[in-house]
Design a protein around this motif. Structure first.
Motif, PDB file in Angstrom:
ATOM      1  N   ILE A   1       0.838  -1.200   0.000  1.00 32.11           N
ATOM      2  CA  ILE A   1       0.000   0.000   0.000  1.00 32.11           C
ATOM      3  C   ILE A   1       0.873   1.250   0.000  1.00 32.11           C
ATOM      4  O   ILE A   1       0.642   2.197  -0.763  1.00 32.11           O
ATOM      5  N   HIS A   2       1.875   1.246   0.846  1.00 35.22           N
ATOM      6  CA  HIS A   2       2.753   2.407   0.937  1.00 35.22           C
ATOM      7  C   HIS A   2       3.493   2.652  -0.377  1.00 35.22           C
ATOM      8  O   HIS A   2       3.593   3.800  -0.840  1.00 35.22           O
ATOM      9  N   GLU A   3       3.982   1.588  -0.981  1.00 39.38           N
ATOM     10  CA  GLU A   3       4.729   1.735  -2.233  1.00 39.38           C
ATOM     11  C   GLU A   3       3.836   2.248  -3.351  1.00 39.38           C
ATOM     12  O   GLU A   3       4.246   3.097  -4.160  1.00 39.38           O
ATOM     13  N   VAL A   4       2.599   1.756  -3.394  1.00 37.57           N
ATOM     14  CA  VAL A   4       1.656   2.204  -4.431  1.00 37.57           C
ATOM     15  C   VAL A   4       1.310   3.681  -4.238  1.00 37.57           C
ATOM     16  O   VAL A   4       1.339   4.470  -5.193  1.00 37.57           O
ATOM     17  N   LEU A   5       1.001   4.058  -3.017  1.00 34.92           N
ATOM     18  CA  LEU A   5       0.614   5.446  -2.759  1.00 34.92           C
ATOM     19  C   LEU A   5       1.810   6.387  -2.879  1.00 34.92           C
ATOM     20  O   LEU A   5       1.658   7.548  -3.282  1.00 34.92           O
ATOM     21  N   LEU A   6       2.996   5.897  -2.572  1.00 36.68           N
ATOM     22  CA  LEU A   6       4.191   6.703  -2.739  1.00 36.68           C
ATOM     23  C   LEU A   6       4.428   6.999  -4.218  1.00 36.68           C
ATOM     24  O   LEU A   6       4.818   8.107  -4.591  1.00 36.68           O
ATOM     25  N   ALA A   7       4.132   6.005  -5.059  1.00 31.77           N
ATOM     26  CA  ALA A   7       4.277   6.189  -6.500  1.00 31.77           C
ATOM     27  C   ALA A   7       3.238   7.163  -7.038  1.00 31.77           C
ATOM     28  O   ALA A   7       3.425   7.769  -8.098  1.00 31.77           O
ATOM     29  N   GLN A   8       2.137   7.328  -6.268  1.00 31.60           N
ATOM     30  CA  GLN A   8       1.066   8.229  -6.679  1.00 31.60           C
ATOM     31  C   GLN A   8       1.181   9.601  -6.015  1.00 31.60           C
ATOM     32  O   GLN A   8       0.235  10.392  -6.042  1.00 31.60           O
ATOM     33  N   LYS A   9       2.339   9.894  -5.420  1.00 35.34           N
ATOM     34  CA  LYS A   9       2.434  11.099  -4.597  1.00 35.34           C
ATOM     35  C   LYS A   9       2.167  12.392  -5.361  1.00 35.34           C
ATOM     36  O   LYS A   9       1.718  13.384  -4.783  1.00 35.34           O
ATOM     37  N   ASP A  10       2.424  12.396  -6.657  1.00 35.83           N
ATOM     38  CA  ASP A  10       2.177  13.613  -7.434  1.00 35.83           C
ATOM     39  C   ASP A  10       0.692  13.940  -7.498  1.00 35.83           C
ATOM     40  O   ASP A  10       0.316  15.101  -7.684  1.00 35.83           O
ATOM     41  N   THR A  11      -0.129  12.910  -7.355  1.00 38.48           N
ATOM     42  CA  THR A  11      -1.580  13.128  -7.397  1.00 38.48           C
ATOM     43  C   THR A  11      -2.235  12.868  -6.043  1.00 38.48           C
ATOM     44  O   THR A  11      -3.445  13.030  -5.895  1.00 38.48           O
ATOM     45  N   SER A  12      -1.408  12.465  -5.050  1.00 42.96           N
ATOM     46  CA  SER A  12      -1.984  12.081  -3.761  1.00 42.96           C
ATOM     47  C   SER A  12      -2.595  13.259  -3.011  1.00 42.96           C
ATOM     48  O   SER A  12      -3.369  13.078  -2.085  1.00 42.96           O
ATOM     49  N   GLY A  13      -2.238  14.465  -3.432  1.00 42.07           N
ATOM     50  CA  GLY A  13      -2.811  15.632  -2.784  1.00 42.07           C
ATOM     51  C   GLY A  13      -4.310  15.716  -2.984  1.00 42.07           C
ATOM     52  O   GLY A  13      -5.013  16.333  -2.192  1.00 42.07           O
ATOM     53  N   THR A  14      -4.806  15.103  -4.055  1.00 40.41           N
ATOM     54  CA  THR A  14      -6.249  15.112  -4.326  1.00 40.41           C
ATOM     55  C   THR A  14      -6.847  13.712  -4.260  1.00 40.41           C
ATOM     56  O   THR A  14      -8.036  13.543  -4.482  1.00 40.41           O
ATOM     57  N   LEU A  15      -6.013  12.720  -3.946  1.00 42.64           N
ATOM     58  CA  LEU A  15      -6.474  11.329  -3.912  1.00 42.64           C
ATOM     59  C   LEU A  15      -7.197  11.062  -2.599  1.00 42.64           C
ATOM     60  O   LEU A  15      -6.582  11.035  -1.530  1.00 42.64           O
ATOM     61  N   ARG A  16      -8.505  10.865  -2.665  1.00 39.55           N
ATOM     62  CA  ARG A  16      -9.273  10.609  -1.454  1.00 39.55           C
ATOM     63  C   ARG A  16      -9.041   9.181  -0.968  1.00 39.55           C
ATOM     64  O   ARG A  16      -8.541   8.338  -1.709  1.00 39.55           O
ATOM     65  N   ILE A  17      -9.449   8.910   0.244  1.00 39.78           N
ATOM     66  CA  ILE A  17      -9.176   7.606   0.824  1.00 39.78           C
ATOM     67  C   ILE A  17      -9.880   6.486   0.064  1.00 39.78           C
ATOM     68  O   ILE A  17      -9.341   5.388  -0.083  1.00 39.78           O
ATOM     69  N   THR A  18     -11.077   6.771  -0.462  1.00 40.99           N
ATOM     70  CA  THR A  18     -11.786   5.748  -1.237  1.00 40.99           C
ATOM     71  C   THR A  18     -11.036   5.450  -2.531  1.00 40.99           C
ATOM     72  O   THR A  18     -10.949   4.296  -2.967  1.00 40.99           O
ATOM     73  N   GLN A  19     -10.491   6.496  -3.138  1.00 40.39           N
ATOM     74  CA  GLN A  19      -9.706   6.317  -4.354  1.00 40.39           C
ATOM     75  C   GLN A  19      -8.393   5.587  -4.054  1.00 40.39           C
ATOM     76  O   GLN A  19      -7.929   4.753  -4.836  1.00 40.39           O
ATOM     77  N   ALA A  20      -7.800   5.899  -2.911  1.00 44.22           N
ATOM     78  CA  ALA A  20      -6.573   5.223  -2.509  1.00 44.22           C
ATOM     79  C   ALA A  20      -6.830   3.735  -2.322  1.00 44.22           C
ATOM     80  O   ALA A  20      -6.009   2.893  -2.710  1.00 44.22           O
ATOM     81  N   ALA A  21      -7.975   3.395  -1.742  1.00 45.69           N
ATOM     82  CA  ALA A  21      -8.324   1.988  -1.538  1.00 45.69           C
ATOM     83  C   ALA A  21      -8.493   1.282  -2.882  1.00 45.69           C
ATOM     84  O   ALA A  21      -8.068   0.131  -3.055  1.00 45.69           O
ATOM     85  N   GLU A  22      -9.081   1.971  -3.847  1.00 44.55           N
ATOM     86  CA  GLU A  22      -9.270   1.383  -5.183  1.00 44.55           C
ATOM     87  C   GLU A  22      -7.923   1.151  -5.855  1.00 44.55           C
ATOM     88  O   GLU A  22      -7.685   0.086  -6.441  1.00 44.55           O
ATOM     89  N   VAL A  23      -7.046   2.133  -5.788  1.00 42.16           N
ATOM     90  CA  VAL A  23      -5.724   2.019  -6.416  1.00 42.16           C
ATOM     91  C   VAL A  23      -4.930   0.872  -5.791  1.00 42.16           C
ATOM     92  O   VAL A  23      -4.207   0.141  -6.488  1.00 42.16           O
TER      93      VAL A  23
END
Length: 243
Positions: A24-46
């Motif tokens: 989870i951490h590695e996936v969200l870290l890779a998404q950090k450029d968009t994580s500022g707008t990535l909601r928790i539900t979207q994070a769970a989907e990713v």
């Protein structure tokens, strides 16, 4: 620390993560450029997991919530837990710290050839530690005791007896004081909490903390942090005078 008394989170331990959480951490870290707008539900989907799993994961890392973790990924200051009452109490102690007390105790010690530190329970542990510290920075004979009989036998007219006590309510020091005065020994008490009953049990009192610790704590459960801060400042006076 921010103006509201919160602390900035500065420790993240990835070693505590299991394989799924690390993924989870590695996936969200890779998404950090968009994580500022990535909601928790979207994070769970990713991450192909549940929202509750994301919440559990960020709390395991020490964050209060996903929003806080998201701020961390974007390099922003992360406001952590509010300081505990003990931290706030020590902060108040430091803010009100009176260096004249340090000067007074230093002057008392240097005017004696022997120093006896007395305490019960955790206060004895403080006495033993500072007995070691004083022996290594002064030529004054120093010892720590918790037995009233031993204390009475050790003191004389060249001794300063320093009693360390959290509240002064665990045991009376009246007998120790009376016996010490018969030998013309000077007796002082260093107490964390204000206790008027101590006035008749010594020659001089040093009260340290402007705020008492919680009443539900027994004397042995209360911290001795202010003893260490105050007496360490006295030690520093001696070290500054060394050639």
């Amino acid at each position: 620390m921010n103006k509201e008394g919160h602390t900035v989170l500065n420790t993240i331990d990835l070693r505590t993560l299991n394989p799924l959480e690390r993924h989870i951490h590695e996936v969200l870290l890779a998404q950090k450029d968009t994580s500022g707008t990535l909601r928790i539900t979207q994070a769970a989907e990713v991450c192909n997991c549940s929202v509750s799993k994301i919440s559990k994961f960020v709390r395991k890392l020490g964050f209060l919530n996903y929003k806080q973790y998201r701020a961390f990924l974007n390099g922003k200051d992360v406001i952590g837990y509010t300081a505990t009452n003990e931290i706030q109490r020590i902060r108040a102690f430091l803010d009100a710290f009176d260096s004249r007390l340090v000067d007074d105790l230093y002057a008392l010690i240097v005017n004696h050839k022997k120093l006896v530190l007395f305490g019960y329970g955790p206060s004895l542990l403080c006495a033993e530690y500072f007995s070691y510290r004083f022996r290594n920075c002064t030529d004054i004979t120093t010892m720590a005791v918790s037995d009233p009989v031993a204390a009475k036998n050790m003191v004389d007219e060249v001794t300063l007896l320093v009693i360390l006590t959290e509240t002064g309510r665990f045991h009376s020091f009246q007998d120790i004081y009376a016996s010490a005065k018969k030998k013309q020994c000077d007796v002082i008490i260093v107490s964390e909490e204000f206790n008027t009953e101590l006035a008749s049990q010594c020659d001089k009192i040093f009260y340290l903390a402007p705020q008492p610790q919680p009443n539900h704590l027994q004397a042995y459960e209360k911290s001795r942090t202010t003893f260490f801060i105050f007496l360490e400042e006295v030690i520093q006076r001696f070290l500054s005078k060394k050639p």
